[in-house]
Scaffold this active site. Structure first.
Site: not given
Length: 273
Positions: A128-129
């Protein structure tokens, strides 16, 4: 708002913020003013500063575990992102957080490792990051802030002496709230949802079980305290995220099966935290 000049400037401001001059990896229109090399420099500088302000974890097993997951994720990135060396740092903090910034920097807080309980759940977070970096969300947010400040300045000049002090404050206050709740917060939620979708595919392509992303957000929901209403939050609600991640499992599972056939089967050993 009776002044026609104010009405026109407000309309221009809205159109400027809604418009875009680039396209995200998912095909969404974006507003980006800053060159990639400048964003990379800003990211590297902020990361270096954080390392001087937050204790860095030195446990070899913890660092090897986080690096194992992060390296499996970054190995699946487009060529231009694989050419750079990704620096992975574990920060000693109870915060349940992780981040990635332009310039090839990934930070994971030890508090997160108590919620992301295995390699697949940690991969969901790191995927996600890193997806935020791939989609250039930091560039987009900075560009939106610049455009918003320019719009507010334009309206301030247009109001000038044509309104009383009270009317002036009401107009600027209304415009500020309109930008915040009508555009900035929803846009941030759009970023988070886009990163969830991209990160899910990224972790699956690296050989991590995508269903773990759903369990991760159940864990996050259990750990959350006093989360704000979705309408007033920069992040989607946990339920919204879980619903969308569940709907996206078919595609993610196909990527996961393909990765398994290619021999991508990460074996990152979870240390004792």
């Amino acid at each position: 708002m009776r002044n026609p000049t104010v009405k026109m400037l407000a309309l221009i401001a809205s159109l400027t913020l809604l418009g875009g001059c680039a396209t995200s990896p998912t095909g969404r229109s974006q507003l980006k003013f800053f060159p990639s090399d400048q964003m990379a420099t800003l990211g590297a500088d902020s990361f270096a500063q954080l390392k001087t302000q937050t204790p860095v974890n030195t446990d070899k097993k913890v660092n090897a575990y986080v690096a194992c997951v992060a390296n499996a994720i970054t190995a699946q990135l487009p060529a231009q992102y694989q050419e750079q060396t990704w620096e992975v740092v574990v920060f000693e903090s109870e915060d349940i957080n992780a981040f990635a910034v332009p310039g090839g920097k990934i930070g994971v807080y030890t508090g997160l490792l108590k919620v992301a309980k295995n390699q697949d759940q940690l991969a969901a977070v790191i995927g996600h990051e890193v997806a935020h970096v791939l989609a250039e969300h930091s560039n987009e947010r900075m560009s939106m802030q610049v455009a918003g400040q320019a719009a507010m300045a334009g309206v301030t000049l247009a109001i000038g002496a044509n309104q009383s002090s009270t009317d002036r404050q009401l107009i600027l206050g209304a415009l500020g709230l309109g930008l915040q709740f009508g555009l900035v917060l929803p846009y941030s939620r759009t970023h988070e949802s886009e990163a969830d979708a991209m990160g899910l595919d990224l972790m699956a392509s690296a050989g991590f079980q995508p269903q773990a992303a759903i369990q991760l957000w159940h864990n996050m929901a259990a750990a959350a305290e006093g989360a704000p209403l979705e309408f007033m939050s920069t992040h989607p609600s946990h339920d919204t995220r879980i619903h969308k991640l569940t709907k996206a499992q078919t595609q993610a599972q196909a990527l996961y099966q393909q990765a398994q056939l290619q021999g991508l089967k990460p074996q990152c050993r979870v240390p004792k935290i």
